[in-house]
Design a protein around this motif. Structure first.
Motif, PDB file in Angstrom:
ATOM      1  N   TYR A  64       0.820  -1.222   0.000  1.00 44.24           N
ATOM      2  CA  TYR A  64       0.000   0.000   0.000  1.00 44.24           C
ATOM      3  C   TYR A  64       0.852   1.269   0.000  1.00 44.24           C
ATOM      4  O   TYR A  64       0.323   2.360  -0.200  1.00 44.24           O
ATOM      5  CB  TYR A  64      -0.928   0.004   1.217  1.00 44.24           C
ATOM      6  CG  TYR A  64      -2.041  -1.015   1.112  1.00 44.24           C
ATOM      7  CD1 TYR A  64      -3.125  -0.811   0.268  1.00 44.24           C
ATOM      8  CD2 TYR A  64      -2.013  -2.189   1.866  1.00 44.24           C
ATOM      9  CE1 TYR A  64      -4.149  -1.743   0.169  1.00 44.24           C
ATOM     10  CE2 TYR A  64      -3.041  -3.132   1.776  1.00 44.24           C
ATOM     11  CZ  TYR A  64      -4.101  -2.899   0.925  1.00 44.24           C
ATOM     12  OH  TYR A  64      -5.107  -3.826   0.833  1.00 44.24           O
ATOM     13  N   ARG A  65       2.145   1.121   0.256  1.00 49.31           N
ATOM     14  CA  ARG A  65       3.060   2.267   0.211  1.00 49.31           C
ATOM     15  C   ARG A  65       2.674   3.377   1.169  1.00 49.31           C
ATOM     16  O   ARG A  65       2.730   4.565   0.835  1.00 49.31           O
ATOM     17  CB  ARG A  65       3.144   2.832  -1.218  1.00 49.31           C
ATOM     18  CG  ARG A  65       3.573   1.807  -2.257  1.00 49.31           C
ATOM     19  CD  ARG A  65       4.988   1.334  -2.008  1.00 49.31           C
ATOM     20  NE  ARG A  65       5.390   0.302  -2.954  1.00 49.31           N
ATOM     21  CZ  ARG A  65       6.581  -0.288  -2.954  1.00 49.31           C
ATOM     22  NH1 ARG A  65       7.457   0.045  -2.025  1.00 49.31           N
ATOM     23  NH2 ARG A  65       6.863  -1.227  -3.832  1.00 49.31           N
ATOM     24  N   TRP A  66       2.292   3.014   2.381  1.00 48.48           N
ATOM     25  CA  TRP A  66       1.999   4.018   3.398  1.00 48.48           C
ATOM     26  C   TRP A  66       3.301   4.618   3.916  1.00 48.48           C
ATOM     27  O   TRP A  66       4.379   4.069   3.690  1.00 48.48           O
ATOM     28  CB  TRP A  66       1.232   3.380   4.549  1.00 48.48           C
ATOM     29  CG  TRP A  66      -0.148   2.905   4.165  1.00 48.48           C
ATOM     30  CD1 TRP A  66      -0.947   3.391   3.192  1.00 48.48           C
ATOM     31  CD2 TRP A  66      -0.872   1.821   4.775  1.00 48.48           C
ATOM     32  NE1 TRP A  66      -2.133   2.707   3.142  1.00 48.48           N
ATOM     33  CE2 TRP A  66      -2.119   1.745   4.099  1.00 48.48           C
ATOM     34  CE3 TRP A  66      -0.615   0.935   5.817  1.00 48.48           C
ATOM     35  CZ2 TRP A  66      -3.084   0.798   4.446  1.00 48.48           C
ATOM     36  CZ3 TRP A  66      -1.573  -0.010   6.158  1.00 48.48           C
ATOM     37  CH2 TRP A  66      -2.798  -0.075   5.487  1.00 48.48           C
ATOM     38  N   PRO A  67       3.234   5.738   4.632  1.00 53.62           N
ATOM     39  CA  PRO A  67       4.448   6.301   5.234  1.00 53.62           C
ATOM     40  C   PRO A  67       5.095   5.310   6.199  1.00 53.62           C
ATOM     41  O   PRO A  67       4.422   4.480   6.810  1.00 53.62           O
ATOM     42  CB  PRO A  67       3.920   7.541   5.985  1.00 53.62           C
ATOM     43  CG  PRO A  67       2.676   7.904   5.256  1.00 53.62           C
ATOM     44  CD  PRO A  67       2.056   6.602   4.821  1.00 53.62           C
ATOM     45  N   VAL A  68       6.417   5.416   6.343  1.00 52.34           N
ATOM     46  CA  VAL A  68       7.156   4.495   7.210  1.00 52.34           C
ATOM     47  C   VAL A  68       6.613   4.513   8.630  1.00 52.34           C
ATOM     48  O   VAL A  68       6.533   3.475   9.298  1.00 52.34           O
ATOM     49  CB  VAL A  68       8.655   4.873   7.213  1.00 52.34           C
ATOM     50  CG1 VAL A  68       9.403   4.050   8.253  1.00 52.34           C
ATOM     51  CG2 VAL A  68       9.259   4.664   5.836  1.00 52.34           C
ATOM     52  N   ALA A  69       6.213   5.702   9.102  1.00 50.53           N
ATOM     53  CA  ALA A  69       5.724   5.821  10.476  1.00 50.53           C
ATOM     54  C   ALA A  69       4.515   4.924  10.730  1.00 50.53           C
ATOM     55  O   ALA A  69       4.352   4.380  11.832  1.00 50.53           O
ATOM     56  CB  ALA A  69       5.362   7.275  10.777  1.00 50.53           C
ATOM     57  N   VAL A  86       5.775   1.326  11.118  1.00 51.81           N
ATOM     58  CA  VAL A  86       6.445   1.178  12.415  1.00 51.81           C
ATOM     59  C   VAL A  86       5.412   1.086  13.532  1.00 51.81           C
ATOM     60  O   VAL A  86       5.522   0.267  14.447  1.00 51.81           O
ATOM     61  CB  VAL A  86       7.402   2.362  12.671  1.00 51.81           C
ATOM     62  CG1 VAL A  86       7.944   2.314  14.097  1.00 51.81           C
ATOM     63  CG2 VAL A  86       8.545   2.336  11.674  1.00 51.81           C
ATOM     64  N   ALA A  87       4.373   1.942  13.434  1.00 52.80           N
ATOM     65  CA  ALA A  87       3.314   1.915  14.444  1.00 52.80           C
ATOM     66  C   ALA A  87       2.577   0.577  14.440  1.00 52.80           C
ATOM     67  O   ALA A  87       2.268   0.014  15.501  1.00 52.80           O
ATOM     68  CB  ALA A  87       2.331   3.063  14.195  1.00 52.80           C
ATOM     69  N   VAL A 146      13.298  -0.238   6.652  1.00 56.57           N
ATOM     70  CA  VAL A 146      13.340   0.788   7.693  1.00 56.57           C
ATOM     71  C   VAL A 146      12.407   0.430   8.847  1.00 56.57           C
ATOM     72  O   VAL A 146      12.753   0.596  10.022  1.00 56.57           O
ATOM     73  CB  VAL A 146      12.969   2.165   7.105  1.00 56.57           C
ATOM     74  CG1 VAL A 146      12.804   3.196   8.216  1.00 56.57           C
ATOM     75  CG2 VAL A 146      14.041   2.616   6.119  1.00 56.57           C
ATOM     76  N   SER A 147      11.225  -0.078   8.522  1.00 59.67           N
ATOM     77  CA  SER A 147      10.273  -0.451   9.565  1.00 59.67           C
ATOM     78  C   SER A 147      10.828  -1.558  10.449  1.00 59.67           C
ATOM     79  O   SER A 147      10.729  -1.495  11.687  1.00 59.67           O
ATOM     80  CB  SER A 147       8.958  -0.921   8.929  1.00 59.67           C
ATOM     81  OG  SER A 147       8.391   0.080   8.115  1.00 59.67           O
ATOM     82  N   THR A 166      11.970  -1.203  14.593  1.00 60.90           N
ATOM     83  CA  THR A 166      11.368  -2.071  15.615  1.00 60.90           C
ATOM     84  C   THR A 166      12.409  -2.996  16.239  1.00 60.90           C
ATOM     85  O   THR A 166      12.363  -3.274  17.436  1.00 60.90           O
ATOM     86  CB  THR A 166      10.227  -2.916  15.018  1.00 60.90           C
ATOM     87  OG1 THR A 166      10.702  -3.624  13.869  1.00 60.90           O
ATOM     88  CG2 THR A 166       9.065  -2.032  14.617  1.00 60.90           C
ATOM     89  N   ALA A 167      13.370  -3.474  15.442  1.00 64.76           N
ATOM     90  CA  ALA A 167      14.369  -4.407  15.960  1.00 64.76           C
ATOM     91  C   ALA A 167      15.368  -3.732  16.888  1.00 64.76           C
ATOM     92  O   ALA A 167      15.854  -4.343  17.840  1.00 64.76           O
ATOM     93  CB  ALA A 167      15.110  -5.078  14.804  1.00 64.76           C
ATOM     94  N   VAL A 168      15.685  -2.469  16.622  1.00 59.63           N
ATOM     95  CA  VAL A 168      16.704  -1.778  17.405  1.00 59.63           C
ATOM     96  C   VAL A 168      16.109  -0.961  18.551  1.00 59.63           C
ATOM     97  O   VAL A 168      16.780  -0.705  19.551  1.00 59.63           O
ATOM     98  CB  VAL A 168      17.553  -0.868  16.485  1.00 59.63           C
ATOM     99  CG1 VAL A 168      18.595  -0.110  17.280  1.00 59.63           C
ATOM    100  CG2 VAL A 168      18.232  -1.703  15.409  1.00 59.63           C
ATOM    101  N   VAL A 169      14.850  -0.569  18.427  1.00 55.98           N
ATOM    102  CA  VAL A 169      14.226   0.263  19.467  1.00 55.98           C
ATOM    103  C   VAL A 169      13.168  -0.506  20.255  1.00 55.98           C
ATOM    104  O   VAL A 169      13.288  -0.686  21.471  1.00 55.98           O
ATOM    105  CB  VAL A 169      13.603   1.541  18.852  1.00 55.98           C
ATOM    106  CG1 VAL A 169      12.954   2.379  19.949  1.00 55.98           C
ATOM    107  CG2 VAL A 169      14.658   2.349  18.115  1.00 55.98           C
ATOM    108  N   ALA A 170      12.136  -0.967  19.572  1.00 56.15           N
ATOM    109  CA  ALA A 170      11.014  -1.606  20.264  1.00 56.15           C
ATOM    110  C   ALA A 170      11.391  -2.956  20.859  1.00 56.15           C
ATOM    111  O   ALA A 170      11.084  -3.243  22.026  1.00 56.15           O
ATOM    112  CB  ALA A 170       9.829  -1.772  19.308  1.00 56.15           C
ATOM    113  N   ALA A 171      12.051  -3.799  20.077  1.00 54.76           N
ATOM    114  CA  ALA A 171      12.373  -5.155  20.534  1.00 54.76           C
ATOM    115  C   ALA A 171      13.222  -5.165  21.806  1.00 54.76           C
ATOM    116  O   ALA A 171      12.898  -5.888  22.762  1.00 54.76           O
ATOM    117  CB  ALA A 171      13.062  -5.939  19.420  1.00 54.76           C
TER     118      ALA A 171
END
Length: 276
Positions: A21-26, A29-30, A115-116, A120-125
């Motif tokens: 769908y090519r949505w924004p990266v944000a 990530v959300a 990027v997504s 998530t791997a470096v911050v959320a995880a």
């Protein structure tokens, strides 16, 4: 563990389904954060209210300090050492192992996807997984089991949480390697009585692996090794090894336990990268 594993698998399939769908990266990530880690955060809050004081931070050791930035790299080095020990066990027993960075390699042409996953791997995880395993699981086990047993058990559960049906039998080696990493993080959390240092170490661990994969360094190293003559150490006397062409190669009686074998014989396992 069930909550985290289920939500991570669900987030992976969700991202695959909506990436076109090519949505924004944000937005991606959300979605990854909410679906992949939202249920685990809710479970941590529930556990704190149900079995502790209800104050999430103090209950699970989530009390960041500036010193964590200094201790984190040291914990990361310890985790690398634990990973090497676990990988040695995988090699010694000939366990099947697969990489959990395949999706990144396959999606390298899609910047949004990559990027997504990186964020998530470096911050959320690191934050959420440390909250779950070192903050809730380890402390819960520690209240009923000796420290050593509790640390080892939570490490094994941490490794098992990264099982992916796509990898099949390769999950066996993956679980062993990540269990070693989880044990190292558990030791740090037990010593510091908080999870800040292990969060920093976890982020460094994932970040380093992703850097190797995304820059192509890992592939170049693997190709270099493949192009060079294979060199290994025989771990059993008079064993037939398998050459590059798949033909069986007989080893003469002069080869003994511990001798170095080369000229086409193959020993060891392929280069594998893991992100936990």
């Amino acid at each position: 563990m069930v909550v985290l594993t289920t939500s991570l698998v669900a987030s992976k399939y969700l991202l695959d389904a909506v990436i076109d769908y090519r949505w924004p990266v944000a937005i991606y990530v959300a979605l990854l954060g909410l679906v992949g880690y939202g249920p685990s955060v809710w479970w941590c809050r529930y556990a704190a209210r149900r079995w502790a004081t209800g104050r999430l931070g103090p209950d699970i050791g989530l009390s960041p300090r500036w010193s964590d930035l200094g201790w984190g790299p040291l914990v990361w080095l310890g985790a690398l050492g634990a990973q090497l020990v676990a990988a040695s066990i995988v090699v010694a027993f000939g366990l099947p192992i697969s990489s959990n960075t395949d999706a990144i390699n396959e999606a390298s042409v899609d910047r949004t996807y990559v990027v997504s996953l990186v964020i998530t791997a470096v911050v959320a995880a690191p934050i959420v997984e440390e909250m779950v395993f070192r903050g809730v699981v380890l402390r819960g086990l520690r209240s009923r089991l000796p420290a050593v047993l509790a640390v080892v058990l939570q490490g094994v559960l941490f490794g098992a949480a990264h099982v992916d049906p796509v990898h099949g039998a390769g999950n066996v080696g993956l679980v062993v390697v990540l269990s070693g990493v989880g044990i190292a993080f558990g030791v740090a959390s037990q010593l510091f009585r908080r999870i800040g240092p292990s969060i920093v170490a976890h982020a460094l661990f994932n970040g380093a692996v992703l850097l190797l994969v995304l820059t192509g360094i890992a592939d170049r190293l693997q190709n270099t090794i493949s192009d060079r003559e294979e060199v290994g150490v025989v771990d059993q006397p008079y064993v037939a090894e398998v050459g590059r062409d798949g033909d069986s190669v007989s080893i003469g009686d002069s080869v003994r336990l511990g001798d170095v074998v080369h000229h086409g014989e193959r020993v060891g396992i392929e280069d594998t990268h893991v992100v936990e």
